[in-house]
Design a protein around this motif. Structure first.
Motif, PDB file in Angstrom:
ATOM      1  N   LEU A  72      45.500  45.179  43.774  1.00 53.68           N
ATOM      2  CA  LEU A  72      44.876  43.948  44.825  1.00 53.68           C
ATOM      3  C   LEU A  72      45.680  43.213  45.900  1.00 53.68           C
ATOM      4  O   LEU A  72      45.826  43.202  47.050  1.00 53.68           O
ATOM      5  CB  LEU A  72      43.680  42.672  44.160  1.00 53.68           C
ATOM      6  CG  LEU A  72      42.686  43.635  43.542  1.00 53.68           C
ATOM      7  CD1 LEU A  72      41.543  43.198  43.058  1.00 53.68           C
ATOM      8  CD2 LEU A  72      41.775  44.356  44.185  1.00 53.68           C
ATOM      9  N   VAL A 150      34.863  45.773  47.910  1.00 57.69           N
ATOM     10  CA  VAL A 150      35.550  44.652  47.967  1.00 57.69           C
ATOM     11  C   VAL A 150      33.660  43.815  48.781  1.00 57.69           C
ATOM     12  O   VAL A 150      34.298  43.889  50.037  1.00 57.69           O
ATOM     13  CB  VAL A 150      36.452  44.544  49.345  1.00 57.69           C
ATOM     14  CG1 VAL A 150      37.342  43.042  49.711  1.00 57.69           C
ATOM     15  CG2 VAL A 150      37.792  44.975  48.037  1.00 57.69           C
ATOM     16  N   GLU A 152      34.075  40.310  49.246  1.00 58.01           N
ATOM     17  CA  GLU A 152      34.423  39.218  50.442  1.00 58.01           C
ATOM     18  C   GLU A 152      36.518  39.030  49.729  1.00 58.01           C
ATOM     19  O   GLU A 152      36.774  39.553  48.879  1.00 58.01           O
ATOM     20  CB  GLU A 152      34.109  38.011  49.218  1.00 58.01           C
ATOM     21  CG  GLU A 152      32.205  37.830  49.292  1.00 58.01           C
ATOM     22  CD  GLU A 152      31.913  36.226  48.556  1.00 58.01           C
ATOM     23  OE1 GLU A 152      33.368  35.549  48.718  1.00 58.01           O
ATOM     24  OE2 GLU A 152      31.051  36.070  48.561  1.00 58.01           O
ATOM     25  N   LYS A 153      37.378  38.338  50.634  1.00 53.86           N
ATOM     26  CA  LYS A 153      38.172  38.277  50.738  1.00 53.86           C
ATOM     27  C   LYS A 153      38.742  37.450  50.848  1.00 53.86           C
ATOM     28  O   LYS A 153      38.449  37.002  52.871  1.00 53.86           O
ATOM     29  CB  LYS A 153      38.885  39.663  51.243  1.00 53.86           C
ATOM     30  CG  LYS A 153      40.160  39.631  51.759  1.00 53.86           C
ATOM     31  CD  LYS A 153      41.019  40.387  52.428  1.00 53.86           C
ATOM     32  CE  LYS A 153      42.133  40.467  52.665  1.00 53.86           C
ATOM     33  NZ  LYS A 153      42.164  39.634  54.241  1.00 53.86           N
ATOM     34  N   PHE A 168      38.493  37.220  46.145  1.00 57.87           N
ATOM     35  CA  PHE A 168      38.475  38.483  46.206  1.00 57.87           C
ATOM     36  C   PHE A 168      36.485  39.008  45.136  1.00 57.87           C
ATOM     37  O   PHE A 168      36.449  37.585  44.385  1.00 57.87           O
ATOM     38  CB  PHE A 168      38.715  39.639  45.591  1.00 57.87           C
ATOM     39  CG  PHE A 168      40.036  39.831  46.547  1.00 57.87           C
ATOM     40  CD1 PHE A 168      39.811  41.309  47.948  1.00 57.87           C
ATOM     41  CD2 PHE A 168      41.665  39.595  46.290  1.00 57.87           C
ATOM     42  CE1 PHE A 168      40.952  40.951  48.503  1.00 57.87           C
ATOM     43  CE2 PHE A 168      42.161  40.064  47.003  1.00 57.87           C
ATOM     44  CZ  PHE A 168      42.555  40.460  47.837  1.00 57.87           C
ATOM     45  N   ILE A 170      33.891  41.851  43.837  1.00 55.32           N
ATOM     46  CA  ILE A 170      34.059  43.383  43.724  1.00 55.32           C
ATOM     47  C   ILE A 170      32.935  43.454  43.326  1.00 55.32           C
ATOM     48  O   ILE A 170      32.041  42.877  42.170  1.00 55.32           O
ATOM     49  CB  ILE A 170      35.486  43.251  43.404  1.00 55.32           C
ATOM     50  CG1 ILE A 170      36.599  42.949  44.216  1.00 55.32           C
ATOM     51  CG2 ILE A 170      35.404  45.032  42.826  1.00 55.32           C
ATOM     52  CD1 ILE A 170      38.235  44.136  42.732  1.00 55.32           C
TER      53      ILE A 170
END
Length: 222
Positions: A72, A150, A152-153, A168, A170
């Motif tokens: 990632l 993904v 949220e980042k 993150f 997932i």
């Protein structure tokens, strides 16, 4: 007499039909609107237990597809770097052990250093590569533990990371939930385990069959 007579034309207009009474199932169709959401039981959050800085960013956008084991991002962490150096020293001490007693102590040191790296989310493949290389690496890849997309980042290239930050989120989308919003008058008719037919503009003709389950705060989900 007590009879009530209705003109046949009138009966036809108001839809009166006659039939013999018989025993059979009484069904009532419940219709509800729903929202497609991800399976909350399959969500995976990525966070670290150490402080560090992002050196490389591979999953760089929302919606990116990642596979289990894919990197990632890469992180520089003084704590991980020190743990790598300790692991290398423990391996060297074991190789140089003059007798079985010294080797036994070195084995314990190797196991402890290896366990520390695993607890700090260094993948087994990267630990094996570290042992083969014989030198610690400044940037350590942090890999996805499961396949998915993904959602949220919260990291950018060069950004600082604190322990416990959600970096993150997932989720796989091979199975999703439909959050069905039923009217209060229909709630008594709903049971966990019932089947439902889910229809939508992008679904095949006839929809798809789903089974209800209990939601996280008491709602019924399909």
């Amino acid at each position: 007499s007590a009879e009530v007579r209705v003109d046949p034309a009138r009966m036809q207009k108001i839809g009166i039909r006659f039939a013999s009474a018989e025993r059979g199932p009484l069904e009532r169709i419940v219709r509800a609107t729903g929202t497609v959401v991800w399976d909350e039981t399959a969500l995976v959050d990525v966070s670290l237990k150490v402080r560090g800085w992002v050196r490389e960013l591979h999953a760089d956008s929302l919606g990116a597809r990642v596979e289990a084991g894919d990197p990632l991002f890469s992180v520089y962490s003084p704590e991980i770097y020190a743990a790598e150096a300790e692991y290398i020293e423990a391996l060297r001490a074991r190789s140089a052990a003059p007798n079985s007693a010294a080797r036994s102590r070195a084995d314990a040191m190797v196991r402890a250093a290896r366990a520390r790296l695993r607890l700090w989310d260094v993948a087994e493949s990267d630990i094996a590569a570290l042992a083969a290389r014989g030198e610690p690496r400044e940037s350590v890849p942090i890999r996805a533990r499961s396949s998915g997309f993904v959602l949220e980042k919260n990291v950018v290239l060069g950004g600082a990371i604190e322990p416990g930050m959600r970096l993150f989120r997932i989720a796989p989308l091979d199975r999703v939930w439909v959050d069905a919003q039923a009217f209060e008058s229909d709630v008594a008719l709903l049971r966990v385990g019932q089947t439902a037919r889910v229809r939508g503009p992008t679904l095949p003709e006839g929809g798809i069959e789903a089974r209800s389950r209990r939601g996280p705060i008491g709602e019924t989900w399909w």
